[in-house]
Design a protein around this motif. Structure first.
Motif, PDB file in Angstrom:
ATOM      1  N   GLY A  31       0.813  -1.206   0.000  1.00 22.09           N
ATOM      2  CA  GLY A  31       0.000   0.000   0.000  1.00 22.09           C
ATOM      3  C   GLY A  31       0.846   1.254   0.000  1.00 22.09           C
ATOM      4  O   GLY A  31       0.573   2.213  -0.750  1.00 22.09           O
ATOM      5  N   VAL A  32       1.900   1.270   0.809  1.00 23.56           N
ATOM      6  CA  VAL A  32       2.805   2.425   0.838  1.00 23.56           C
ATOM      7  C   VAL A  32       3.505   2.586  -0.505  1.00 23.56           C
ATOM      8  O   VAL A  32       3.633   3.699  -1.038  1.00 23.56           O
ATOM      9  N   GLY A  33       3.952   1.469  -1.094  1.00 21.11           N
ATOM     10  CA  GLY A  33       4.608   1.536  -2.399  1.00 21.11           C
ATOM     11  C   GLY A  33       3.677   2.065  -3.478  1.00 21.11           C
ATOM     12  O   GLY A  33       4.095   2.818  -4.365  1.00 21.11           O
ATOM     13  N   THR A  34       2.404   1.681  -3.413  1.00 17.75           N
ATOM     14  CA  THR A  34       1.429   2.164  -4.387  1.00 17.75           C
ATOM     15  C   THR A  34       1.198   3.660  -4.232  1.00 17.75           C
ATOM     16  O   THR A  34       1.014   4.387  -5.216  1.00 17.75           O
ATOM     17  N   LEU A  35       1.222   4.150  -3.010  1.00 16.40           N
ATOM     18  CA  LEU A  35       0.982   5.567  -2.746  1.00 16.40           C
ATOM     19  C   LEU A  35       2.219   6.431  -2.961  1.00 16.40           C
ATOM     20  O   LEU A  35       2.119   7.666  -2.976  1.00 16.40           O
ATOM     21  N   LEU A  36       3.376   5.807  -3.135  1.00 17.67           N
ATOM     22  CA  LEU A  36       4.642   6.539  -3.171  1.00 17.67           C
ATOM     23  C   LEU A  36       4.646   7.733  -4.140  1.00 17.67           C
ATOM     24  O   LEU A  36       5.005   8.852  -3.741  1.00 17.67           O
ATOM     25  N   ALA A 178      -7.509  -1.788  -3.163  1.00 18.09           N
ATOM     26  CA  ALA A 178      -8.014  -0.728  -2.282  1.00 18.09           C
ATOM     27  C   ALA A 178      -7.766  -1.055  -0.821  1.00 18.09           C
ATOM     28  O   ALA A 178      -7.400  -0.160  -0.026  1.00 18.09           O
ATOM     29  N   MET A 179      -7.950  -2.327  -0.419  1.00 17.69           N
ATOM     30  CA  MET A 179      -7.770  -2.638   1.004  1.00 17.69           C
ATOM     31  C   MET A 179      -6.298  -2.532   1.399  1.00 17.69           C
ATOM     32  O   MET A 179      -5.977  -2.125   2.519  1.00 17.69           O
ATOM     33  N   MET A 180      -5.383  -2.853   0.457  1.00 19.23           N
ATOM     34  CA  MET A 180      -3.964  -2.716   0.780  1.00 19.23           C
ATOM     35  C   MET A 180      -3.533  -1.256   0.790  1.00 19.23           C
ATOM     36  O   MET A 180      -2.707  -0.846   1.613  1.00 19.23           O
ATOM     37  N   VAL A 181      -4.089  -0.448  -0.111  1.00 20.33           N
ATOM     38  CA  VAL A 181      -3.786   0.986  -0.112  1.00 20.33           C
ATOM     39  C   VAL A 181      -4.305   1.633   1.171  1.00 20.33           C
ATOM     40  O   VAL A 181      -3.618   2.450   1.798  1.00 20.33           O
ATOM     41  N   ALA A 208     -10.696   3.281   1.592  1.00 25.04           N
ATOM     42  CA  ALA A 208     -11.661   2.536   2.409  1.00 25.04           C
ATOM     43  C   ALA A 208     -13.045   2.565   1.776  1.00 25.04           C
ATOM     44  O   ALA A 208     -13.762   1.555   1.777  1.00 25.04           O
ATOM     45  N   ILE A 209     -13.432   3.705   1.224  1.00 25.79           N
ATOM     46  CA  ILE A 209     -14.736   3.796   0.561  1.00 25.79           C
ATOM     47  C   ILE A 209     -14.774   2.890  -0.660  1.00 25.79           C
ATOM     48  O   ILE A 209     -15.741   2.140  -0.883  1.00 25.79           O
ATOM     49  N   VAL A 210     -13.724   2.941  -1.481  1.00 19.77           N
ATOM     50  CA  VAL A 210     -13.655   2.066  -2.663  1.00 19.77           C
ATOM     51  C   VAL A 210     -13.701   0.605  -2.248  1.00 19.77           C
ATOM     52  O   VAL A 210     -14.383  -0.216  -2.869  1.00 19.77           O
ATOM     53  N   MET A 211     -12.979   0.265  -1.184  1.00 21.62           N
ATOM     54  CA  MET A 211     -12.943  -1.117  -0.693  1.00 21.62           C
ATOM     55  C   MET A 211     -14.338  -1.591  -0.299  1.00 21.62           C
ATOM     56  O   MET A 211     -14.774  -2.682  -0.700  1.00 21.62           O
ATOM     57  N   MET A 212     -15.058  -0.793   0.475  1.00 19.28           N
ATOM     58  CA  MET A 212     -16.377  -1.217   0.954  1.00 19.28           C
ATOM     59  C   MET A 212     -17.409  -1.259  -0.170  1.00 19.28           C
ATOM     60  O   MET A 212     -18.220  -2.191  -0.239  1.00 19.28           O
ATOM     61  N   ALA A 290      -6.413   3.034  13.449  1.00 18.54           N
ATOM     62  CA  ALA A 290      -6.894   2.904  12.070  1.00 18.54           C
ATOM     63  C   ALA A 290      -6.234   1.718  11.388  1.00 18.54           C
ATOM     64  O   ALA A 290      -6.873   0.999  10.596  1.00 18.54           O
ATOM     65  N   PHE A 291      -4.959   1.497  11.683  1.00 14.15           N
ATOM     66  CA  PHE A 291      -4.230   0.348  11.126  1.00 14.15           C
ATOM     67  C   PHE A 291      -4.867  -0.963  11.582  1.00 14.15           C
ATOM     68  O   PHE A 291      -5.047  -1.890  10.793  1.00 14.15           O
ATOM     69  N   ILE A 292      -5.233  -1.038  12.856  1.00 17.35           N
ATOM     70  CA  ILE A 292      -5.910  -2.232  13.373  1.00 17.35           C
ATOM     71  C   ILE A 292      -7.267  -2.397  12.709  1.00 17.35           C
ATOM     72  O   ILE A 292      -7.677  -3.515  12.342  1.00 17.35           O
ATOM     73  N   ALA A 293      -7.983  -1.296  12.509  1.00 15.92           N
ATOM     74  CA  ALA A 293      -9.308  -1.360  11.896  1.00 15.92           C
ATOM     75  C   ALA A 293      -9.227  -1.865  10.463  1.00 15.92           C
ATOM     76  O   ALA A 293     -10.034  -2.710  10.040  1.00 15.92           O
ATOM     77  N   SER A 294      -8.266  -1.358   9.690  1.00 14.69           N
ATOM     78  CA  SER A 294      -8.145  -1.834   8.309  1.00 14.69           C
ATOM     79  C   SER A 294      -7.674  -3.286   8.264  1.00 14.69           C
ATOM     80  O   SER A 294      -8.031  -4.039   7.343  1.00 14.69           O
ATOM     81  N   ALA A 295      -6.886  -3.713   9.253  1.00 13.12           N
ATOM     82  CA  ALA A 295      -6.509  -5.130   9.336  1.00 13.12           C
ATOM     83  C   ALA A 295      -7.739  -5.997   9.586  1.00 13.12           C
ATOM     84  O   ALA A 295      -7.879  -7.092   9.017  1.00 13.12           O
ATOM     85  N   ILE A 296      -8.642  -5.517  10.432  1.00 14.48           N
ATOM     86  CA  ILE A 296      -9.896  -6.242  10.685  1.00 14.48           C
ATOM     87  C   ILE A 296     -10.730  -6.322   9.405  1.00 14.48           C
ATOM     88  O   ILE A 296     -11.340  -7.356   9.104  1.00 14.48           O
ATOM     89  N   ALA A 297     -10.758  -5.230   8.638  1.00 12.75           N
ATOM     90  CA  ALA A 297     -11.485  -5.241   7.370  1.00 12.75           C
ATOM     91  C   ALA A 297     -10.896  -6.270   6.416  1.00 12.75           C
ATOM     92  O   ALA A 297     -11.634  -7.010   5.740  1.00 12.75           O
TER      93      ALA A 297
END
Length: 378
Positions: A31-36, A178-181, A208-212, A290-297
């Motif tokens: 995700g970080v690499g994609t956003l770089l 999207a979930m990795m980003v 997160a919106i795109v993912m959901m 937020a990191f924990i929340a996206s991991a749960i997602a």
């Protein structure tokens, strides 16, 4: 020692754990690499992003390698059929991944802006392409893969590379990316500050919106999509030939597990709960939560896909009888038993070491730090 049926189910769970571990640990690196190229607006900012994952990204590759090794050892028929069928897709992933180690090591060794920009986009490619293709692969598995076994148990793949990129598979790829980003952006909220943190926050919310939305659309697809159902009597306690079963394809079959066990609805609910929580926490700059929340997602999305097709692991669209399940694609009882104890010993060690490494390397990565450590930082 566990009986054969229990070990088969345990290894279905363990493969799932490895996939979730890969999505959480290596996923935020990707995700970080994609956003770089987008979050970092100048060279110093991009170096700060790279150094946020610099100490860990190589170690996180262990989850990817271990997942491939587990498939080979625990589910040899899946490994043979999937890796031959998805051969060119896997090569595309491998070629894209080449950019990551070279990009990290050589990007900052030459000060020419063109050189650095080239490797920025190389790291982007090595991060975004695998994240997309892994989702595309899952989308094709859910639809059924065009392969079958000959009587000699030789797998024969009848599809093509371009056919893999069908609408549902591309939707699954978008959800995966999207979930990795989102996960990577949340990590950046935790590790950066100032303008970088603000851009990461915006990226997290959008992803997160795109993912959901993508996950919800995927659920609508699956509700009307033909699924697979075993109609013959199967004894999972014996070593099975995949061809010794009868399978029918019927609409809505992928929802049968959720109908029979309503509590399983909690899994897709986790995806939405984690996504909403990720947005709320990102907007408040609570990067760690937020990191924990996206991991749960991510857990909810991957578990939903696995539960939907269980006990199938690799459905066959050309000959449903050739479909591989958690009961008939596995290695011997002895092999699964030995691997279980290896996993039981090594997995906690890996988790403990990884946790220690993240704890030691915690803290904010700033542009000022990069300028002060120009020779030692990535």
């Amino acid at each position: 020692m566990f009986d054969y049926v229990t070990l088969k189910f345990i290894w279905w769970l363990l493969v799932g754990v490895l996939l979730v571990g890969f999505a959480i640990m290596d996923g935020h690196d990707m995700g970080v690499g994609t956003l770089l190229p987008f979050v970092g607006k100048n060279d110093d900012e991009r170096r700060a992003l790279l150094n946020s994952i610099g100490p860990h990204w190589e170690g996180n590759q262990v989850w990817f390698i271990t997942a491939g090794g587990a498939l080979f050892a625990a589910w040899p028929l899946v490994y043979a059929a999937a890796f031959s069928g998805f051969y060119f897709a896997m090569l595309a992933v491998l070629w894209a991944l080449f950019f990551r180690p070279v990009g990290f090591d050589y990007r900052s060794k030459v000060s020419d802006p063109r050189w650095r920009q080239f490797w920025d986009w190389g790291i982007f490619t090595g991060s975004a392409v695998p994240a997309l293709v892994f989702g595309v692969a899952v989308g094709n598995v859910i639809q059924g893969v065009p392969f079958h076994f000959e009587e000699s148990m030789m797998p024969v793949y009848t599809g093509s590379f371009w056919a893999l990129f069908n609408p549902f598979a591309l939707l699954a790829g978008v959800v995966s990316l999207a979930m990795m980003v989102c996960h990577g952006a949340n990590f950046l909220i935790l590790r950066t500050e100032g303008n970088l943190q603000q851009r990461a926050r915006r990226a997290s919310v959008v992803a997160a919106i795109v993912m959901m939305v993508g996950f919800a659309l995927g659920g609508l697809f699956i509700a009307g999509m033909p699924g697979y159902l075993i109609t013959s009597v199967v004894d999972p306690g014996v070593a099975l030939n995949p061809l010794d079963k009868t399978v029918v394809v019927t609409a809505g079959a992928w929802l049968n597990n959720f109908r029979s066990q309503p509590l399983l609805i909690a899994l897709p609910a986790l995806a939405f709960i984690g996504g909403v929580a990720s947005i709320a926490l990102a907007l408040r700059n609570r990067g760690g939560l937020a990191f924990i929340a996206s991991a749960i997602a991510e857990l909810g999305i991957i578990a939903t896909a696995g539960i939907a097709i269980f006990p199938f692991v690799l459905p066959s669209s050309t000959n449903p009888r050739s479909s591989l399940t958690a009961w008939d694609c596995v290695s011997s009882h002895r092999t699964l038993g030995i691997m279980f104890w290896v996993a039981l010993i090594m997995t906690p060690i890996i988790i403990a070491y990884t946790s220690w490494a993240y704890r030691v390397m915690r803290g904010k990565l700033t542009v000022e730090y990069i300028k002060a450590n120009d020779r030692s930082a990535y």
